[in-house]
Motif scaffolding. Structure first.
Motif, PDB file in Angstrom:
ATOM      1  N   ASP A 128     -11.912  14.959  43.475  1.00  0.00           N
ATOM      2  CA  ASP A 128     -10.688  15.336  44.164  1.00  0.00           C
ATOM      3  C   ASP A 128      -9.755  16.111  43.243  1.00  0.00           C
ATOM      4  N   ARG A 151      -3.688  32.917  43.348  1.00  0.00           N
ATOM      5  CA  ARG A 151      -4.641  32.336  44.290  1.00  0.00           C
ATOM      6  C   ARG A 151      -4.227  32.621  45.729  1.00  0.00           C
ATOM      7  N   TYR A 164      -5.489  17.745  50.247  1.00  0.00           N
ATOM      8  CA  TYR A 164      -5.267  16.309  50.057  1.00  0.00           C
ATOM      9  C   TYR A 164      -4.613  15.675  51.280  1.00  0.00           C
ATOM     10  N   ASP A 173     -10.368  18.172  41.048  1.00  0.00           N
ATOM     11  CA  ASP A 173     -10.761  19.545  40.751  1.00  0.00           C
ATOM     12  C   ASP A 173     -10.791  20.458  41.971  1.00  0.00           C
ATOM     13  N   ARG A 174     -10.253  19.960  43.088  1.00  0.00           N
ATOM     14  CA  ARG A 174     -10.122  20.887  44.223  1.00  0.00           C
ATOM     15  C   ARG A 174      -8.637  21.098  44.542  1.00  0.00           C
ATOM     16  N   PRO A 175      -8.324  22.217  45.258  1.00  0.00           N
ATOM     17  CA  PRO A 175      -6.914  22.501  45.531  1.00  0.00           C
ATOM     18  C   PRO A 175      -6.235  21.354  46.277  1.00  0.00           C
ATOM     19  N   ALA A 176      -5.019  21.028  45.855  1.00  0.00           N
ATOM     20  CA  ALA A 176      -4.313  19.883  46.406  1.00  0.00           C
ATOM     21  C   ALA A 176      -3.889  20.093  47.858  1.00  0.00           C
ATOM     22  N   ARG A 224      -2.201  25.508  46.449  1.00  0.00           N
ATOM     23  CA  ARG A 224      -3.296  26.303  45.887  1.00  0.00           C
ATOM     24  C   ARG A 224      -3.753  25.813  44.519  1.00  0.00           C
ATOM     25  N   THR A 265      -5.056  22.894  41.803  1.00  0.00           N
ATOM     26  CA  THR A 265      -5.816  21.641  41.837  1.00  0.00           C
ATOM     27  C   THR A 265      -4.938  20.486  41.359  1.00  0.00           C
ATOM     28  N   GLY A 266      -5.398  19.279  41.670  1.00  0.00           N
ATOM     29  CA  GLY A 266      -4.671  18.098  41.223  1.00  0.00           C
ATOM     30  C   GLY A 266      -4.544  18.074  39.706  1.00  0.00           C
ATOM     31  N   ARG A 267      -5.637  18.452  39.044  1.00  0.00           N
ATOM     32  CA  ARG A 267      -5.643  18.461  37.581  1.00  0.00           C
ATOM     33  C   ARG A 267      -4.599  19.435  37.030  1.00  0.00           C
ATOM     34  N   LYS A 268      -4.486  20.614  37.661  1.00  0.00           N
ATOM     35  CA  LYS A 268      -3.495  21.595  37.210  1.00  0.00           C
ATOM     36  C   LYS A 268      -2.067  21.041  37.324  1.00  0.00           C
TER      37      LYS A 268
END
Lengths: 325, 291
Positions: free
Chosen positions: A123, B18, A131, A125-128, A90, A92-95
């Motif tokens: 990529d 989430r 992926y 910025d969307r949930p991992a 849930r 993101t990659g960044r998180k």
């Protein structure tokens, strides 16, 4: 101080011995390839270094710290890409990267890390959870690189990557090595180890059956390379001349071709000059280095116990996890 | 444990927030409170705002533990099974940080649920019943929060101590059934065996101590103290306990001054113990296990 020092490390699961009295010392700055078939005990060994699994006996240090009593000292200095991990679906990659940066108390720029492992901004910025396997592996690699670790421990880093991804991974390992990072990585795929490692340890059935440089392994097994020389005339007398050269064995003459095994690399030049002196016209010379895979097969066979699932071809499918329970 | 408890807790809370499942649970608690207020307002004329608080205690004592157990039972073992735990432990947080960080994160989730429910109760109390018994509301809210976090902690503790999701679920459900459905059997049963009679209203103090040592009983006992009217515990009755003792606090069942461990406030200690022991056992087991 050695980057990793493993001393008589043993892990038993009930009656099954996953790792048996393993001792290895890995120097700082070295790229070490830990090779072995699936189920050889590679992941169990790495899991003991990371304190995911406790040894039955023996001990290990990472960067001089005991793996069981000083784990906090280790985890902040080491970058880890474990086997059988998963990302947080849930987040993101960044998180993920930001979390790694915060816990490592580092000041890395997430964007720079993304670029280094080949993940693009969209990529990130969307949930991992969305992926692919390869992207998850890139993200986890990025997390391992946070804080510029002194040591990278990677368990099967090429899992799930396509050929391009594997090449990028090898380049990344080389780049890290040039920055002075020690790299310890495992693989059951020979080509991946061959390309980047200074030294190789081969594990089979929980035991270390070889530990050397690639050249050393070749030398110790005595079969360096095969020379195939094409000549203009049938090489009758030439075969005898070549056979007399030290460091050359098993000379065979077929048609216009001479084939010889060369154990001493320096003998290759001698073969050419001797043939030239004889007045033989050489039209082609081919030299085949003994590949690591044949060395590996030879070693495992010598060991007497053939491990399951030795891969001699690159394999991009998901790798079954090793004994971990 | 090290300095990473907060980072793990924040990440866990962000991850949990989430989750649709967790939002559904929060929504259910809020909806239940709303329905309770509206229903009572619609059918009665003379219910006071303080009595109304007592009416939501029973549904809360049913739903809050279930919600809290669902929030908590996957906390650690879920990550262990998916493998994200390896990614987490590969970073500086250690096993203690994971257990206590997860605990804080999940307490955060259940706190959001309880606080939102009580904010809805606050608004509806003023709109429908014309007043808000502020001190009752605060006290009852605090007890409900403690009640919720007791079950969250229990579930997180279990989730740290086992290696599979199924086992965690089984133990969480089993414990809840023990509190709800078997408590009288496991307390009054032994009493019958020892004393050859079912416990009277004024039973032996050891029995009263054990009998009230159930978070559901403790919640009912303390809630009865702070809201108007009696709050009955949501527990199956087998008729071993005297009928008159239903809804009586343990302190009311002894003649004279009750010992401290039978006083109403001790119910809070009982809840804390039910929160703490599973977490410590789970932590102990998690520290020693092979992942």
């Amino acid at each position: 101080m050695n980057a990793i020092e493993i001393t008589d490390l043993t892990k038993q699961y009930g009656d099954v011995t996953a790792v048996s009295e393993l001792s290895i010392a890995i120097e700082q700055g070295e790229v070490f390839g830990f090779l072995g078939p699936n189920g050889a005990g590679k992941s169990t060994t790495i899991n003991m270094l990371l304190d995911f699994v406790r040894p039955t006996s023996g001990s290990a240090t990472v960067l001089g710290y005991d793996t069981q009593t000083e784990t906090d000292q280790i985890s902040k200095r080491v970058g880890i890409l474990p086997e059988g991990y998963d990302i947080y679906e849930r987040l993101t990659g960044r998180k993920h990267l930001e979390f790694a940066i915060r816990t490592k108390d580092a000041d890395d720029d997430p964007d720079e890390l993304l670029a280094r492992v080949g993940l693009d901004q969209a990529d990130a910025d969307r949930p991992a959870g969305g992926y692919s396997k390869g992207m998850r592996q890139r993200l986890a690699t990025g997390m391992a690189l946070v804080g510029d670790p002194e040591l990278l421990i990677m368990d099967e880093p090429s899992t799930g990557l396509d050929p391009t991804g594997i090449r990028e991974m090898q380049e990344l390992v080389q780049a890290e090595s040039e920055r002075g990072t020690t790299v310890f990585f495992s693989s059951h795929i020979l080509e991946h180890v061959e390309a980047v490692c200074d030294r190789i340890g081969i594990l089979n059935q929980g035991e270390l059956i070889a530990l050397d440089t690639l050249e050393g392994l070749r030398e110790s097994l005595g079969d360096g390379a095969t020379m195939t020389i094409t000549v203009s005339d049938p090489p009758k007398a030439a075969a005898e001349t070549v056979d007399a050269i030290t460091g050359v064995t098993d000379v065979t003459a077929t048609g216009r071709q001479l084939e010889a095994s060369v154990t001493d690399p320096r003998s290759k030049a001698t073969v050419i000059t001797e043939l030239d002196a004889l007045g033989v016209t050489i039209t082609d010379v081919r030299i085949d280095e003994t590949s690591l895979e044949s060395l590996f097969a030879a070693l495992v066979a010598e060991d007497g116990t053939v491990g399951a699932g030795i891969e001699t071809q690159p394999q991009y499918a998901e790798v079954p996890s090793e004994v971990s329970q | 444990m090290s300095s990473h408890v907060g980072a793990v807790a924040r990440k866990d809370f962000a991850d949990a927030s989430r989750s649709r499942l967790l939002w559904s649970i929060i929504g259910l608690l809020v909806a239940l409170t709303t329905i309770g207020y509206v229903a009572v307002w619609a059918v009665t004329d003379d219910t006071s705002a303080s009595e109304m608080l007592g009416f939501v205690a029973l549904p809360l004592s049913v739903l809050l533990p279930v919600a809290a157990l669902i929030v908590g039972y996957m906390a650690v073992v879920g990550e262990r099974q998916s493998g994200s735990l390896k990614l987490l432990l590969g970073l500086p947080p250690n096993r203690g940080d994971v257990v206590f960080g997860k605990l804080l994160g999940r307490i955060g989730v259940i706190s959001v649920a309880v606080v939102l429910s009580f904010l809805v109760a606050l608004v509806l109390s003023i709109v429908l019943f014309g007043s808000l018994p502020i001190s009752d509301w605060l006290a009852f809210g605090a007890i409900s929060l403690l009640f919720g976090l007791t079950f969250v902690a229990l579930a997180v503790g279990v989730s740290a101590g086992v290696s599979s999701r199924g086992r965690s679920m089984a133990i969480a459900i089993g414990t809840y059934l023990l509190f709800v459905g078997l408590w009288e059997l496991v307390t009054a049963g032994p009493y019958y065996v020892i004393h050859d009679e079912t416990p009277p209203v004024e039973a032996e103090t050891w029995y009263l101590f054990v009998q009230q040592f159930n978070p559901l009983q403790a919640y009912a006992t303390i809630s009865s103290e702070v809201v108007e009217g009696d709050v009955f515990p949501f527990m199956f009755q087998y008729g071993l306990e005297p009928f008159e003792a239903q809804g009586m606090a343990p302190a009311e069942r002894v003649s004279g001054e009750a010992p401290f461990y039978l006083q109403e406030w001790f119910g809070g200690i009982a809840m804390l113990i039910w929160a703490l022991i599973p977490v410590l056992i789970g932590y102990y087991r998690f520290q020693r296990t092979d992942l």
